[in-house]
Design a protein around this motif. Structure first.
Motif, PDB file in Angstrom:
ATOM      1  N   LEU A  43      42.844  34.252  28.680  1.00 22.00           N
ATOM      2  CA  LEU A  43      42.242  35.262  27.804  1.00 22.00           C
ATOM      3  C   LEU A  43      42.859  35.237  26.408  1.00 22.00           C
ATOM      4  O   LEU A  43      42.147  35.363  25.408  1.00 22.00           O
ATOM      5  N   ARG A  44      44.181  35.056  26.335  1.00 23.47           N
ATOM      6  CA  ARG A  44      44.841  35.001  25.024  1.00 23.47           C
ATOM      7  C   ARG A  44      44.373  33.799  24.216  1.00 23.47           C
ATOM      8  O   ARG A  44      44.280  33.873  22.990  1.00 23.47           O
ATOM      9  N   GLN A  45      44.087  32.701  24.889  1.00 25.64           N
ATOM     10  CA  GLN A  45      43.687  31.476  24.193  1.00 25.64           C
ATOM     11  C   GLN A  45      42.185  31.409  23.915  1.00 25.64           C
ATOM     12  O   GLN A  45      41.733  30.515  23.224  1.00 25.64           O
ATOM     13  N   SER A  46      41.432  32.354  24.437  1.00 25.38           N
ATOM     14  CA  SER A  46      39.976  32.249  24.398  1.00 25.38           C
ATOM     15  C   SER A  46      39.343  32.648  23.069  1.00 25.38           C
ATOM     16  O   SER A  46      38.214  32.266  22.794  1.00 25.38           O
ATOM     17  N   GLY A  47      40.019  33.440  22.272  1.00 23.36           N
ATOM     18  CA  GLY A  47      39.437  33.843  20.996  1.00 23.36           C
ATOM     19  C   GLY A  47      38.228  34.747  21.166  1.00 23.36           C
ATOM     20  O   GLY A  47      38.281  35.758  21.853  1.00 23.36           O
ATOM     21  N   ARG A  48      37.105  34.332  20.603  1.00 25.29           N
ATOM     22  CA  ARG A  48      35.893  35.154  20.586  1.00 25.29           C
ATOM     23  C   ARG A  48      35.319  35.441  21.963  1.00 25.29           C
ATOM     24  O   ARG A  48      34.708  36.469  22.176  1.00 25.29           O
ATOM     25  N   GLY A  49      35.457  34.519  22.891  1.00 26.57           N
ATOM     26  CA  GLY A  49      34.847  34.677  24.208  1.00 26.57           C
ATOM     27  C   GLY A  49      35.666  35.502  25.177  1.00 26.57           C
ATOM     28  O   GLY A  49      35.388  35.518  26.371  1.00 26.57           O
ATOM     29  N   ARG A  50      36.632  36.220  24.665  1.00 27.88           N
ATOM     30  CA  ARG A  50      37.547  36.948  25.535  1.00 27.88           C
ATOM     31  C   ARG A  50      36.842  37.952  26.443  1.00 27.88           C
ATOM     32  O   ARG A  50      37.141  38.042  27.627  1.00 27.88           O
ATOM     33  N   ASP A  51      35.918  38.706  25.895  1.00 27.83           N
ATOM     34  CA  ASP A  51      35.228  39.722  26.696  1.00 27.83           C
ATOM     35  C   ASP A  51      34.428  39.085  27.827  1.00 27.83           C
ATOM     36  O   ASP A  51      34.427  39.579  28.951  1.00 27.83           O
ATOM     37  N   ARG A  52      33.761  37.968  27.520  1.00 29.03           N
ATOM     38  CA  ARG A  52      32.991  37.277  28.558  1.00 29.03           C
ATOM     39  C   ARG A  52      33.900  36.727  29.647  1.00 29.03           C
ATOM     40  O   ARG A  52      33.582  36.806  30.838  1.00 29.03           O
TER      41      ARG A  52
END
Length: 69
Positions: free
Chosen positions: A16-25
Motif C-alpha cells: 500500500l505504501r508503494q502503490s501511490g494513486r492506486g492505494r484505495d483500490r
C-alpha cells in the motif's frame, strides 16, 4: 513453512505504501480474505524457495571446501 498474520499485514502495508494513486483500490482488494490468502500463499512459496536456495548455497560451499585442489 508458514506466514503469520503479522508478516502478511506488514507485506500488505508495504504494498500500500508503494502503490501511490492506486492505494484505495489495493486496500479494497486486500480487504477480501481470498486475496489476502493468495498473497499469503505467494509469500509462503517465497520462503520455501529462499530456504532451498540457501541450502543449495551452503551445500555448494561445503563441496568446494572439501574439493581437492
Amino acid at each position: 513453512v508458514e506466514v503469520d498474520d503479522d508478516e502478511l499485514a506488514e507485506r500488505i502495508g508495504l504494498i500500500l505504501r508503494q502503490s501511490g494513486r492506486g492505494r484505495d483500490r489495493l486496500s479494497d482488494f486486500y480487504s477480501h480474505e481470498e486475496n489476502r490468502e493468495a498473497l499469503r500463499h505467494s509469500m509462503r512459496r517465497e520462503k520455501v524457495l529462499d530456504a532451498l536456495l540457501q541450502r543449495a548455497k551452503q551445500g555448494s560451499a561445503e563441496s568446494a571446501e572439501g574439493a581437492p585442489g
